[in-house]
Design a protein around this motif. Structure first.
Motif: not given
Length: 398
Positions: A187-192, A195, A334-336, A339, A341
């Motif tokens: 599960e990845l969140l948009p900010s470092y 995460n 990763y998204p943060y 982008a 991923w």
């Protein structure tokens, strides 16, 4: 580090402790070493990156088509589960040697440091850290310190068969069900920062859960490595040619067909296929791993490692290289960070892994010529031993 199947590719822990030695070995890091363990470790490090690219890039195996499916089949047949088995056995080999050479207190100090490094890696960089799991479970190698090689192999057979049997039954129990495939992706969140916060919260429970789930299998691999330490298999391969031939022929004869079966299962979307892939992946991975060890061991015994020796430098910097792989690949995908991923398929991920893994070979050799050790290896040894030598470690000419 995972609890629910299918588990992520188990990442390499740090470079195993210096090679095994007899009771007269001096305290502190060993200054002479045989090339074979480092070559094996370097090869394993590159192979593990190839497999872990699925997690870094965020693609799902069973959705790959065309050239991406070809790349996925090659990865599953030749790499998936194979190189992590080599690395886990090397970890057990190094742990057994450290206990024999330095005693239990130095061993425990080292594992405490590794646990801290693994926790930082998990929280700050990547959820797939395996250093902390190896550090935790590796403490149990102390219980095998008085066992000889045959007993260690027997214990590994019992633990491995039990774990494989349970995972096989879990897959067979759900055959015929129409449930969707468990992706195993994070599960990845948009900010470092988000995460990091999430991983900090889940680290402890997942470490314990992963130790319970993966423990018997990893302990079996550690025991096989400890058995190799008892016999001197990796330090003196020329004395074990018949065994190495059996490993090469028998391991690859079993492992390659199981790798092909794994590749087929990973084209299927069913949840049962995902569960059945676990014992196929790990059982076939161990068989192929033993085959690869046999082949490289025979080459080493004949003095014909040739270009494979280039992997030794990477193997000596395994912890630094492993952590670098995580930092670079999470920064790319990763998204943060970029982008990317979920946008790459298996072929692109395989090409990137090969390129980066091969790049680490000359960089590692360059670094060793100038410093004699890797930055993380230096830090761990400094904390464990309270001092550090920067002299380059010489290869054992034997």
């Amino acid at each position: 580090m995972t609890v629910l199947p299918p588990p992520q590719e188990l990442e390499p822990g740090p470079a195993a402790p210096p090679p095994e030695a007899g009771p007269l070995a001096a305290r502190g890091p060993v200054q002479r070493r045989s090339p074979l363990p480092d070559v094996l470790r370097g090869v394993a490090l590159a192979g593990i990156l190839i497999v872990n690219m699925q997690d870094f890039a965020g693609f799902r195996e069973w959705t790959q088509t065309g050239p991406d499916r070809v790349a996925q089949v090659i990865t599953d047949t030749l790499a998936n589960g194979r190189f992590i088995s080599i690395f886990a056995m090397l970890f057990g080999w190094g742990a057994a040697g450290l206990i024999a050479r330095q005693g239990p207190w130095t061993f425990l100090r080292r594992h405490a440091v590794l646990l801290a490094v693994g926790a930082a890696h998990y929280v700050l960089v990547w959820h797939g850290d395996i250093i902390s799991l190896y550090a935790l479970l590796g403490v149990l190698v102390l219980l095998t310190a008085r066992l000889e090689a045959p007993a260690l192999v027997g214990l590994a057979a019992v633990l491995g068969s039990w774990w494989l049997g349970l995972t096989l039954l879990a897959g067979l129990d759900v055959l015929g069900e129409a449930a969707g495939r468990f992706s195993g992706l994070p599960e990845l969140l948009p900010s470092y920062a988000g995460n990091v916060s999430l991983r900090a919260t889940e680290f402890g429970p997942l470490l314990i859960g992963s130790a319970v789930y993966n423990g018997p299998w990893l302990l079996a691999l550690f025991c096989l490595g400890a058995a190799a330490q008892r016999t001197g298999l990796l330090l003196h391969p020329q004395e074990h040619r018949p065994l190495l031939r059996r490993l090469a022929v028998g391991g690859l004869s079993v492992g390659l067909p199981l790798g092909a079966l794994l590749a087929y299962l990973n084209t299927r979307p069913e949840y049962a296929a995902g569960l059945l892939a676990i014992p196929v992946r790990m059982g076939g991975g161990l068989a192929s791993a033993l085959g690869y060890v046999g082949v490289l061991g025979l080459l080493a015994a004949a003095g014909r490692l040739g270009a494979w020796r280039h992997f030794a430098a990477s193997g000596r910097l395994a912890m630094s290289n492993y952590l670098t792989q995580s930092v670079v690949m999470t920064s790319v995908f990763y998204p943060y960070a970029g982008a990317q991923w979920g946008r790459w398929g298996a072929l692109g991920a395989l090409a990137l892994a090969l390129a980066f893994g091969l790049l680490q070979l000359p960089v590692s050799a360059w670094w060793l010529r100038r410093t004699g050790t890797g930055p993380m290896e230096w830090l761990v040894r400094a904390v464990v031993y309270g001092r550090i030598s920067t002299r380059p470690i010489r290869e054992d000419p034997k």
